[in-house]
Every structure is written in structure tokens, then in C-alpha cells.
Scaffold this active site. Structure first.
Site, PDB file in Angstrom:
ATOM      1  CE  LYS A 123       1.088  80.333  35.876  1.00 20.04           C
ATOM      2  NZ  LYS A 123       2.285  79.933  35.125  1.00 20.04           N
TER       3      LYS A 123
HETATM    4  P1  NAD Z   1       0.766  85.807  25.979  1.00 13.58           P
HETATM    5  O1  NAD Z   1      -0.403  86.444  26.633  1.00 13.58           O
HETATM    6  O2  NAD Z   1       1.989  86.610  25.747  1.00 13.58           O
HETATM    7  O3  NAD Z   1       0.315  85.197  24.547  1.00 13.58           O
HETATM    8  C1  NAD Z   1      -0.732  84.291  24.381  1.00 13.58           C
HETATM    9  C2  NAD Z   1      -0.938  84.088  22.882  1.00 13.58           C
HETATM   10  O4  NAD Z   1      -1.932  83.078  22.671  1.00 13.58           O
HETATM   11  C3  NAD Z   1      -1.443  85.335  22.148  1.00 13.58           C
HETATM   12  O5  NAD Z   1      -0.869  85.390  20.852  1.00 13.58           O
HETATM   13  C4  NAD Z   1      -2.950  85.092  22.051  1.00 13.58           C
HETATM   14  O6  NAD Z   1      -3.567  85.807  20.978  1.00 13.58           O
HETATM   15  C5  NAD Z   1      -2.948  83.589  21.805  1.00 13.58           C
HETATM   16  N1  NAD Z   1      -4.206  82.942  22.141  1.00 13.58           N
HETATM   17  C6  NAD Z   1      -4.981  83.126  23.240  1.00 13.58           C
HETATM   18  N2  NAD Z   1      -6.073  82.339  23.183  1.00 13.58           N
HETATM   19  C7  NAD Z   1      -5.956  81.630  22.040  1.00 13.58           C
HETATM   20  C8  NAD Z   1      -6.757  80.645  21.416  1.00 13.58           C
HETATM   21  N3  NAD Z   1      -7.909  80.243  21.969  1.00 13.58           N
HETATM   22  N4  NAD Z   1      -6.336  80.128  20.231  1.00 13.58           N
HETATM   23  C9  NAD Z   1      -5.179  80.549  19.677  1.00 13.58           C
HETATM   24  N5  NAD Z   1      -4.390  81.471  20.210  1.00 13.58           N
HETATM   25  C10 NAD Z   1      -4.774  82.017  21.365  1.00 13.58           C
HETATM   26  O7  NAD Z   1       1.091  84.500  26.838  1.00 13.58           O
HETATM   27  P2  NAD Z   1       2.478  83.723  26.954  1.00 13.58           P
HETATM   28  O8  NAD Z   1       3.225  84.296  28.096  1.00 13.58           O
HETATM   29  O9  NAD Z   1       3.106  83.634  25.599  1.00 13.58           O
HETATM   30  O10 NAD Z   1       1.959  82.278  27.424  1.00 13.58           O
HETATM   31  C11 NAD Z   1       1.503  81.292  26.491  1.00 13.58           C
HETATM   32  C12 NAD Z   1       1.503  79.935  27.174  1.00 13.58           C
HETATM   33  O11 NAD Z   1       2.818  79.642  27.655  1.00 13.58           O
HETATM   34  C13 NAD Z   1       0.604  79.841  28.424  1.00 13.58           C
HETATM   35  O12 NAD Z   1       0.100  78.530  28.521  1.00 13.58           O
HETATM   36  C14 NAD Z   1       1.557  80.104  29.570  1.00 13.58           C
HETATM   37  O13 NAD Z   1       1.106  79.579  30.807  1.00 13.58           O
HETATM   38  C15 NAD Z   1       2.796  79.381  29.063  1.00 13.58           C
HETATM   39  N6  NAD Z   1       4.054  79.819  29.674  1.00 13.58           N
HETATM   40  C16 NAD Z   1       4.470  81.118  29.627  1.00 13.58           C
HETATM   41  C17 NAD Z   1       5.702  81.463  30.187  1.00 13.58           C
HETATM   42  C18 NAD Z   1       6.254  82.859  30.089  1.00 13.58           C
HETATM   43  O14 NAD Z   1       7.442  83.046  30.432  1.00 13.58           O
HETATM   44  N7  NAD Z   1       5.507  83.858  29.623  1.00 13.58           N
HETATM   45  C19 NAD Z   1       6.480  80.492  30.828  1.00 13.58           C
HETATM   46  C20 NAD Z   1       6.037  79.161  30.856  1.00 13.58           C
HETATM   47  C21 NAD Z   1       4.821  78.851  30.263  1.00 13.58           C
END
Ligand code: NAD
Length: 419
Positions: free
Chosen positions: A106
Site C-alpha cells: 500500500k
Molecule cells: P474515495 O476517495 O473515492 O471516497 C471516499 C468517500 O468517503 C467520499 O465520499 C468522502 O467524502 C467520504 N468520507 C471521507 N471521510 C469521511 C468521514 N469521516 N465520514 C464519512 N464519509 C467520509 O475513496 P474510495 O476509493 O471510495 O475508498 C473508500 C474505502 O474503500 C477506503 O477504505 C478504501 O481503502 C476502500 N477500498 C477502495 C477500493 C477502490 O477500488 N477504490 C478498493 C478496495 C477498498
């Protein structure tokens, strides 16, 4: 009790418990509790006003015994080394559960990207790529998007790396735009996997998605794609939120309208208004009365205090590490079934693997083929989790850790320690 949340300690303590519960040779705990390599970089960037700022970045490579290191890159002001270490461990476990030939890694940069212009972000991303270039590559370590990074970020990394080695190298990152040899279906893959996980969980209880009410925290890549897929399958998404707050409607939200609003107006949900829709806080979202609660934002959202008050009947962890260890114990005691992150959000890395395979073979697959292969792979690994759960009489989280650790320890043993 007020807990101090440390994602790395959390990951390692669950790993320790799983070794015992799964009768796994715990001499290997020492190896798996430590990353193989940690790289810390300082990144000087010229800002638009001519000033120079230095940003701190990391790449943690946990394990490559099952294949090249693989894992996303996160831009967030609260990124810490221990957070990146935990995320790297979870990647190793996730890839083992999914039976894909990758290890875990990561990366992260301590930055609030909302405060940078597009040009500043591009310069920062190129500088970070330059700094970690010696340790990444299509057969060594393959980054992908995570919180606050996306296809555009991957395009900058791909270009910087290709310039450095003097030829195009599409397989160095996944989650790229489809026009730059990305895979159809990758952008929505994590959200699709969350939908598949929810369906498998309910089917295992002899239920279907009919009449189910879902609440989703986080409307970024993962949350919004999951919400859309539920919505188009006529599953009521009654609440969603982002960092600015949440929305609720007992009749179900119009997810297409909300997604259009977020995409075209770039505003936060706090400014969205629609008849019948009320505004709520993120805590109210976590505590709303629903059938499936899906945390899809950040770590440590379901704390012990929240876990003792949630009114959902199931939890599917779309985010990485959203539930603290204390909360996990409370949810187990309250008999609220939970599908853990290392299975529920594995759709992203699974389709990243498909993207990488297409890049290596210079092939392009159709979206339906990608989605069908994702579905089949997740179904197969869910069946494996169910078998471990039954054998060990444990929660889904413990079964997922046991399944992954057995595969990792087997590989360590069969290869033998070096030298
Ligand atoms: P992103 O940046 O696209 O979106 C994050 C979202 O969470 C946004 O809507 C933001 O406003 C919201 N957010 C941030 N802090 C917050 C809080 N304190 N309370 C409520 N909402 C909050 O990120 P993403 O890619 O959607 O990732 C989200 C989660 O999924 C993370 O934990 C990431 O590690 C995990 N993840 C992502 C992927 C991927 O393919 N993008 C794959 C596996 C896991």
C-alpha cells in the site's frame, strides 16, 4: 472505555487470534506481522504561487510470497505509516482469499488533495512515482487507486514510469482509464463486489435482496458504485453520506439523481436538496434502522460505542478497517453478521488482476465477461470462507483471516526460509 485506534495493531491482533483459532503454525506470525520493506520519501513540489512544499509519502510492501506486491495509493492528510502498514497486510490477506497471484502493498501521501490545484496534484504524483520507481514495476509492485486517487492519478503514474524506462508500460498500474489500457468494469468493481458480498450473505441465510433497506457511509468510488448497483436492482438505498454529512429517505433515495449531482456539480451532499429527503449526520447514518449497513469511507467508523447502538441487522465492510477490535467483539456478542473488508471489497483487486492479465497479454475483454468472471471468483472464495467458518465455528472475519493465513503460511513453508 475510550480506545486509541491503531489500524496496524488491530490487524496484527486479529492475525494472532486467527492463528490460534485456525490451528496455524504460529512461528510464522513473526514473519507475517512485519512488512518485507517500508519506503518513506520526501517529495518537494513547486506550488502554483512559486513556493516549495515538501510532502511525506510511503510505500509499504508487506509480502510478495504469492506474487508481485499489489495495493492502492491513498492521498489523505491523516495518512500514517501504521495505517499504510495495516492496509498492506490487508492486501496480502485479500489476494490470498481471492486466490489471485499477488502479494500485498500500500502507498500513501500525507496531503489534503482538496487544497491542491490539478497541476500541483500532477506534479506531486509524478514526484512520488519518480521516488518509488526503483521498487515498483509490472512484475514487482503494481499500484492502484484508493481514497482520493483515481484513473487520472494512475494515468500520471503510468506516464512518469514509462518515461523513466523509455517505453510504454501499461501493466505498472491498474485502475487506469479504459482509453489507456484500463479494464472495462474496473471503476465499478469494488462497489460491484460489495453488492455480490451482500447478496451472498443474505442467500446464505436463505434470504434474497427483495425488500432489503441499505445504508451506505461514503459516496466515493466504492460507495457510489455500490449504491448505483443496488438502486438499479430495485434495492432501496435509504441513506448515504460523505464527509460533509448524510441524506435519508424511508422511501429510498434517487441514487442516479444524487450521483449526477455529485459528478456534475462537484458539491458535497450537505448541499443536495430533494423533496422527501432529510439531512442527517454521519453518526445518525451509522445508527439508522436498516437491514444492511455498508461503511464505505474510512477506518474506525464503527467504534465500540457505535457498535453497541447500531440498529442494522447485517454489516458489509466496503471500506478497509471500518470496525475497531472492540466494536467487532460487541457485534459478535450482539449476533450481527458482518462480512469483513478483506472479502467484501476484494472486487477492486480482483478486476485489477484481470486488467493486469489483459495488459500482459495485450487483450481487451468485454465488460460482461469481466463482471461474470468477478462474480464466479467471489462466489468460489465465499464458499471457501463458509467451509472454514463451519470447521472452526467462528465469525466471517475470523474465517477470512484463517483462510488467508493458511494459504500464506503454506507458501512460506513450501518455499522454505531464505537463506
Ligand atoms: P474515495 O476517495 O473515492 O471516497 C471516499 C468517500 O468517503 C467520499 O465520499 C468522502 O467524502 C467520504 N468520507 C471521507 N471521510 C469521511 C468521514 N469521516 N465520514 C464519512 N464519509 C467520509 O475513496 P474510495 O476509493 O471510495 O475508498 C473508500 C474505502 O474503500 C477506503 O477504505 C478504501 O481503502 C476502500 N477500498 C477502495 C477500493 C477502490 O477500488 N477504490 C478498493 C478496495 C477498498
Amino acid at each position: 472505555m475510550n480506545e486509541v485506534y491503531d489500524p496496524y495493531k488491530n490487524a496484527v491482533s486479529v492475525m494472532k487470534k486467527a492463528m490460534l483459532a485456525g490451528s496455524i503454525d504460529d512461528r510464522y506470525f513473526e514473519i507475517l506481522a512485519h512488512p518485507q520493506r517500508e519506503t518513506k520519501v520526501y517529495l518537494p513540489v513547486e506550488m502554483d504561487d512559486g513556493s516549495i512544499k515538501v510532502f511525506e509519502g510511503y510505500r509499504v510492501q508487506h509480502s510478495n510470497i504469492r506474487g508481485p506486491f499489489k495495493g492502492g495509493i491513498r492521498y489523505h492528510e491523516n495518512v500514517t505509516l501504521n495505517e499504510v502498514r495495516a492496509l498492506a497486510i490487508w492486501m496480502s490477506l485479500k489476494c490470498a482469499i481471492a486466490n489471485i497471484p499477488y502479494g500485498g502493498a500500500k502507498g500513501g501521501i500525507k496531503v489534503d488533495p482538496a487544497k491542491l490545484s490539478e497541476n500541483e496534484l500532477r506534479r506531486l504524483t509524478r514526484r512520488y512515482t519518480f521516488a518509488i520507481a526503483p521498487i515498483i514495476g509490472p512484475d514487482t509492485d503494481i499500484p492502484a487507486p484508493d481514497v482520493n486517487t483515481n484513473g487520472q492519478t494512475m494515468a500520471w503514474i503510468l506516464d512518469t514510469y514509462s518515461q523513466l524506462i523509455g517505453k510504454p508500460c501499461f501493466g505498472v498500474v491498474t485502475g487506469k482509464p479504459v482509453e489507456l489500457c484500463g479494464s472495462k468494469g474496473r471503476n465499478s468493481a469494488t462497489g460491484r463486489g460489495v453488492y455480490i458480498s451482500t447478496r451472498l450473505l443474505l442467500e446464505n441465510e436463505g434470504k434474497s435482496l427483495d425488500g432489503i433497506r441499505v445504508a451506505i457511509q461514503g459516496m466515493g468510488n466504492v460507495g457510489s458504485n455500490a449504491a448505483r448497483i443496488f438502486y438499479h436492482r430495485h434495492v432501496k438505498v435509504i441513506a448515504v453520506s460523505d464527509v460533509s454529512g448524510g441524506l435519508i429517505s424511508e422511501d429510498g433515495l434517487d441514487i442516479e439523481d444524487i450521483s449526477r449531482y455529485l459528478e456534475t456539480r462537484g458539491h458535497l451532499l450537505k448541499d443536495y436538496n430533494h423533496p422527501g429527503v432529510s439531512h442527517i449526520t454521519n453518526e445518525e447514518l451509522l445508527l439508522c434502522d436498516c437491514d444492511v449497513l455498508i461503511p464505505a469511507a474510512m477506518e474506525n467508523q464503527i467504534t465500540g460505542e457505535i457498535a453497541s447502538k447500531v440498529r442494522c441487522s447485517h454489516i458489509v465492510e466496503a471500506a478497509n478497517g471500518p470496525t475497531s477490535a472492540e466494536a467487532d467483539a460487541i457485534l459478535e456478542q450482539r449476533k450481527i453478521p458482518l462480512i469483513p473488508d478483506i472479502f467484501a471489497n476484494s472486487g477492486g483487486v480482483i478486476v485489477s488482476y484481470f486488467e493486469w492479465v489483459q495488459n500482459i497479454q495485450e487483450l481487451t475483454w468485454e465488460r460482461d465477461q469481466v463482471n461474470e468472471m468477478l462474480e464466479n471468483l467471489m462466489k468460489k472464495s465465499f464458499d471457501e470462507l463458509l467451509a472454514v467458518k463451519e470447521e472452526c465455528g467462528c465469525t466471517f472475519r475470523m474465517a477470512a483471516y484463517i483462510d488467508a493465513l493458511r494459504k500464506l503460511v503454506y507458501t512460506e513453508k513450501v518455499k522454505g526460509l531464505f537463506p
